[in-house]
Design a protein around this motif. Structure first.
Motif, PDB file in Angstrom:
ATOM      1  N   PRO A 189       0.796  -1.232   0.000  1.00  0.00           N
ATOM      2  CA  PRO A 189       0.000   0.000   0.000  1.00  0.00           C
ATOM      3  C   PRO A 189       0.826   1.279   0.000  1.00  0.00           C
ATOM      4  N   LEU A 190       2.078   1.220   0.418  1.00  0.00           N
ATOM      5  CA  LEU A 190       2.911   2.426   0.468  1.00  0.00           C
ATOM      6  C   LEU A 190       3.762   2.594  -0.797  1.00  0.00           C
ATOM      7  N   ARG A 191       3.678   1.650  -1.721  1.00  0.00           N
ATOM      8  CA  ARG A 191       4.482   1.721  -2.937  1.00  0.00           C
ATOM      9  C   ARG A 191       3.699   2.510  -3.987  1.00  0.00           C
ATOM     10  N   GLU A 192       4.101   3.750  -4.200  1.00  0.00           N
ATOM     11  CA  GLU A 192       3.289   4.666  -4.993  1.00  0.00           C
ATOM     12  C   GLU A 192       3.262   4.324  -6.472  1.00  0.00           C
ATOM     13  N   ARG A 193       4.291   3.666  -6.977  1.00  0.00           N
ATOM     14  CA  ARG A 193       4.296   3.384  -8.414  1.00  0.00           C
ATOM     15  C   ARG A 193       3.179   2.419  -8.792  1.00  0.00           C
ATOM     16  N   PHE A 194       2.928   1.412  -7.963  1.00  0.00           N
ATOM     17  CA  PHE A 194       1.810   0.509  -8.238  1.00  0.00           C
ATOM     18  C   PHE A 194       0.494   1.282  -8.214  1.00  0.00           C
ATOM     19  N   ARG A 195       0.347   2.203  -7.265  1.00  0.00           N
ATOM     20  CA  ARG A 195      -0.894   2.970  -7.174  1.00  0.00           C
ATOM     21  C   ARG A 195      -1.046   3.882  -8.392  1.00  0.00           C
ATOM     22  N   GLU A 196       0.060   4.470  -8.808  1.00  0.00           N
ATOM     23  CA  GLU A 196       0.033   5.320 -10.014  1.00  0.00           C
ATOM     24  C   GLU A 196      -0.401   4.512 -11.231  1.00  0.00           C
ATOM     25  N   GLN A 197       0.158   3.314 -11.373  1.00  0.00           N
ATOM     26  CA  GLN A 197      -0.205   2.457 -12.508  1.00  0.00           C
ATOM     27  C   GLN A 197      -1.670   2.060 -12.437  1.00  0.00           C
ATOM     28  N   LEU A 198      -2.165   1.776 -11.234  1.00  0.00           N
ATOM     29  CA  LEU A 198      -3.577   1.404 -11.080  1.00  0.00           C
ATOM     30  C   LEU A 198      -4.474   2.569 -11.484  1.00  0.00           C
ATOM     31  N   MET A 199      -4.143   3.779 -11.044  1.00  0.00           N
ATOM     32  CA  MET A 199      -4.954   4.951 -11.385  1.00  0.00           C
ATOM     33  C   MET A 199      -5.010   5.146 -12.899  1.00  0.00           C
ATOM     34  N   LEU A 200      -3.864   5.025 -13.571  1.00  0.00           N
ATOM     35  CA  LEU A 200      -3.825   5.226 -15.021  1.00  0.00           C
ATOM     36  C   LEU A 200      -4.580   4.116 -15.755  1.00  0.00           C
ATOM     37  N   ALA A 201      -4.395   2.863 -15.300  1.00  0.00           N
ATOM     38  CA  ALA A 201      -5.084   1.741 -15.948  1.00  0.00           C
ATOM     39  C   ALA A 201      -6.597   1.872 -15.790  1.00  0.00           C
ATOM     40  N   LEU A 202      -7.051   2.279 -14.608  1.00  0.00           N
ATOM     41  CA  LEU A 202      -8.484   2.478 -14.396  1.00  0.00           C
ATOM     42  C   LEU A 202      -9.005   3.601 -15.284  1.00  0.00           C
ATOM     43  N   TYR A 203      -8.287   4.694 -15.337  1.00  0.00           N
ATOM     44  CA  TYR A 203      -8.744   5.834 -16.144  1.00  0.00           C
ATOM     45  C   TYR A 203      -8.836   5.449 -17.625  1.00  0.00           C
ATOM     46  N   GLU A 224      -1.954   8.049   7.499  1.00  0.00           N
ATOM     47  CA  GLU A 224      -2.104   7.243   8.715  1.00  0.00           C
ATOM     48  C   GLU A 224      -0.824   6.500   9.076  1.00  0.00           C
ATOM     49  N   GLU A 225      -0.108   5.992   8.066  1.00  0.00           N
ATOM     50  CA  GLU A 225       1.076   5.166   8.337  1.00  0.00           C
ATOM     51  C   GLU A 225       2.331   6.004   8.524  1.00  0.00           C
ATOM     52  N   LEU A 226       2.496   7.041   7.687  1.00  0.00           N
ATOM     53  CA  LEU A 226       3.753   7.793   7.697  1.00  0.00           C
ATOM     54  C   LEU A 226       3.581   9.264   8.032  1.00  0.00           C
ATOM     55  N   GLY A 227       2.350   9.744   8.050  1.00  0.00           N
ATOM     56  CA  GLY A 227       2.133  11.152   8.328  1.00  0.00           C
ATOM     57  C   GLY A 227       2.568  12.072   7.210  1.00  0.00           C
ATOM     58  N   ILE A 228       2.543  11.575   5.951  1.00  0.00           N
ATOM     59  CA  ILE A 228       2.955  12.382   4.806  1.00  0.00           C
ATOM     60  C   ILE A 228       1.871  12.356   3.728  1.00  0.00           C
ATOM     61  N   ASP A 229       1.931  13.344   2.837  1.00  0.00           N
ATOM     62  CA  ASP A 229       1.019  13.391   1.693  1.00  0.00           C
ATOM     63  C   ASP A 229       1.599  12.590   0.542  1.00  0.00           C
ATOM     64  N   PRO A 230       0.761  12.246  -0.452  1.00  0.00           N
ATOM     65  CA  PRO A 230       1.284  11.577  -1.654  1.00  0.00           C
ATOM     66  C   PRO A 230       2.364  12.425  -2.319  1.00  0.00           C
ATOM     67  N   SER A 231       3.216  11.771  -3.073  1.00  0.00           N
ATOM     68  CA  SER A 231       4.304  12.459  -3.774  1.00  0.00           C
ATOM     69  C   SER A 231       3.742  13.447  -4.788  1.00  0.00           C
ATOM     70  N   PRO A 232       4.523  14.471  -5.164  1.00  0.00           N
ATOM     71  CA  PRO A 232       4.070  15.404  -6.206  1.00  0.00           C
ATOM     72  C   PRO A 232       3.670  14.691  -7.500  1.00  0.00           C
ATOM     73  N   ARG A 233       4.397  13.622  -7.852  1.00  0.00           N
ATOM     74  CA  ARG A 233       4.080  12.891  -9.084  1.00  0.00           C
ATOM     75  C   ARG A 233       2.668  12.300  -9.021  1.00  0.00           C
ATOM     76  N   LEU A 234       2.329  11.691  -7.877  1.00  0.00           N
ATOM     77  CA  LEU A 234       1.003  11.086  -7.744  1.00  0.00           C
ATOM     78  C   LEU A 234      -0.073  12.173  -7.701  1.00  0.00           C
ATOM     79  N   GLN A 235       0.219  13.281  -7.058  1.00  0.00           N
ATOM     80  CA  GLN A 235      -0.741  14.380  -7.017  1.00  0.00           C
ATOM     81  C   GLN A 235      -0.973  14.972  -8.409  1.00  0.00           C
ATOM     82  N   GLN A 236       0.090  15.060  -9.196  1.00  0.00           N
ATOM     83  CA  GLN A 236      -0.055  15.570 -10.564  1.00  0.00           C
ATOM     84  C   GLN A 236      -0.938  14.648 -11.404  1.00  0.00           C
ATOM     85  N   LEU A 237      -0.753  13.339 -11.241  1.00  0.00           N
ATOM     86  CA  LEU A 237      -1.601  12.385 -11.972  1.00  0.00           C
ATOM     87  C   LEU A 237      -3.055  12.540 -11.548  1.00  0.00           C
TER      88      LEU A 237
END
Length: 547
Positions: A189-203, A224-237
């Protein structure tokens, strides 16, 4: 001891193994296997005796550790060969080529894949992933000496997997990888590249809302886990998906020469049925304005507007207004004129004329054939009256006949003599009696239309046969026209297409590409004029050879 050194294969992407001619070699007990593992992790580099003793026995080695280590080295050297395991101060070195170690082969395949086109990249990366037989160095999962290498090898596997998914998405297989990505995101769940790929594939699969939800879930986990926001790359997507930016769409591929050659060959074999859409935007606006349609929900579609008029004013005023709006002579488009230009080419080659299917209500296509000096027959659906659900035949001389026995109605219609225009949604009649005028236009019409048997059941047998044994070429249909699904159901029901088919759509959205893909229809993103001009050049370039 036989000489195995020339064909030895070493494996650490799973339980440690050494193979020769496909057979596993006996590696001895746990300490000897651990010795080999340490040497393989640093293959090509000398490993000191002190480090080897520390790896095998930890902080408190026995007094005999040095002697035992020499014995283990001696046994391995007998097994692998003196040229493979050599003494090199301050310890020992395993001399093997990178290609002899599965981890080295995986890295090489991943590097080679970077310059390959998507499909070849996928193949190389799948080959690399297949080298993993389980957790790397699995039997040493709790040994301190193996931890760093296990982490590096697991990261390598995930990176190769990410690259493979990227290549699949680039190759247009976005819908196919969604399920796999959902499982990977849940596992990492913390690996942003998989999440980025999922968002693009769904779109790209037409699932924009789910793509945005995947981002929100990721943001909650990171906070909740790290107290940080998503990376700029994920936010841009995320922002690009909200704006539906064109950069998110797959790169358009210009239809290859093979496509036009395939269509040309199929046309000259008498096996292409064009299905022409209709632009009803102006008709919809005029009807809405005439009857004061309350467009308070933004749903200005022809079936909805027509349904409103039929309910509020009656079907009579609706049909009268449609007749008046459609009676104006609409000029044929270049697409209409292209199909009207085909009869001479087909006659020269001795092949049957075309069956052209259309959902237009006007007579622009017929006008194109008339302007070209070509005779044609029209077969038109009747949506109302006592003959509702049947087709009528309007011959080239203007006379009309009800097709009440489609299984025997063959002599009257022949693609050997003339083209046939099949009007699936009815049409305007320009005669005073308007006897054969009919429109599938309201929502109720479509419901009734869908509930009836498929087109092939009420069509003349020769036309039904042409529909069953042909490629379809769709021009002018988008998912904005929800009734496209009704049209397709009427054409072939729930059965998959028997012949490869194509849809020309200038600006296909992700949902539309996925819609066509699931029906095994290739999408060609060209303007209709550009497509027909190119196809015309291919058709006219073919020599005329009669049957």
């Amino acid at each position: 001891m036989p000489d195995f050194t020339s064909d030895l294969e070493f494996r650490i992407l799973g339980p440690i193994e050494v193979r020769s001619n496909g057979e596993a070699l006996p590696l001895g007990g746990p300490k000897q296997r651990a010795l080999l593992a340490v040497l393989l992790v640093d293959a090509g580099r000398a490993v000191s005796t002190d480090r080897l003793i520390d790896a095998l026995w930890g902080e408190h080695p026995p007094k005999t550790a040095g002697t035992s280590l020499q014995n283990f080295v001696s046994q391995l050297r007998k097994l692998l060969g003196p040229d493979v395991l050599v003494t090199k101060p301050p310890g020992y070195l395993l001399r093997i080529e990178p290609g002899r170690l599965d981890a080295g082969r995986a890295r090489t395949l991943a590097a080679d894949a970077k310059a390959a086109p998507p499909d070849k990249r996928v193949a190389k990366l799948r080959e690399a992933l297949a080298l993993w037989r389980g957790p790397p160095l699995g039997e040493f999962a709790f040994e301190a000496f193996a931890q760093s290498e296990i982490g590096r090898l697991e990261e390598l596997r995930l990176a190769v997997l990410e690259d493979r998914i990227d290549a699949d998405v680039e190759a247009g297989r976005h819908a196919e990888v969604v399920g796999e990505l959902e499982a990977l995101v849940e596992e990492h769940p913390l690996r942003e590249r998989f999440r980025e790929q999922l968002m693009l594939a769904l779109y790209r699969s037409g699932r924009q809302a789910e793509a945005l939800d995947a981002f929100q879930q990721g943001r909650r986990v990171l906070v909740e886990e790290l107290g940080i926001d998503p990376s700029p790359r994920l936010q841009q997507l995320h922002g690009a998906i909200l704006r539906q930016e064109s950069a998110l769409e797959p790169e358009r591929a210009t239809p290859a020469q093979d496509h036009f050659e395939d269509v040309t060959r199929s046309m000259f074999a008498g096996r292409v049925v064009p299905v022409l859409g209709a632009d009803v935007a102006q008709l919809t606006r005029s009807l809405a304005q005439r009857f004061g349609y309350p467009d308070d929900d933004g749903g200005l579609t022809l079936p909805r507007v027509a349904q409103y008029v039929a309910v509020m004013r009656g079907s009579g005023p609706l049909y009268d207004e449609l007749h008046e709006l459609l009676e104006a002579d609409l000029p044929p488009t270049p697409v209409h004129r292209f199909f009207a230009s085909l009869p001479p080419l087909l006659r020269e080659r001795g092949v049957p004329h075309q069956l052209v299917v259309t959902t237009s209500y006007d007579t622009a296509l017929e006008q194109a054939f008339q302007d070209a000096g070509e005779e044609f027959d029209v077969v038109c659906y009747l949506a109302a009256g006592r003959d509702r659900g049947r087709f009528c035949h309007i011959a080239h001389d203007g006379t009309g006949t009800l097709i009440d026995q489609p299984n025997t109605y063959a002599v009257e219609l022949s693609l050997e003599r003339r083209p046939v225009i099949l009007k699936l949604h009815g049409q305007i009649a320009r005669t005073a009696t308007r006897e054969w005028e009919s429109f599938v236009v309201t929502e109720d019409d479509y419901i009734d239309y869908l509930a009836r048997t498929e087109v092939a059941g009420v069509l003349p047998v020769s036309l039904a046969a042409a529909l069953r044994r042909s490629h379809f070429l769709f021009l002018g249909y988008t998912m904005a026209d929800w009734n496209l699904r009704v049209i397709l159901h009427r054409l072939w029901g729930d059965q998959p297409l028997s012949y490869r088919s194509w849809a020309v759509q200038p600006e296909a959205k992700p949902l539309e590409r996925e819609f066509w893909r699931r029906r095994d229809v290739d999408v060609l993103e060209l303007s209709f004029e550009q497509y027909t001009e190119t196809l015309s050049r291919y058709l006219t370039a073919q020599p005329a050879v009669g049957r």
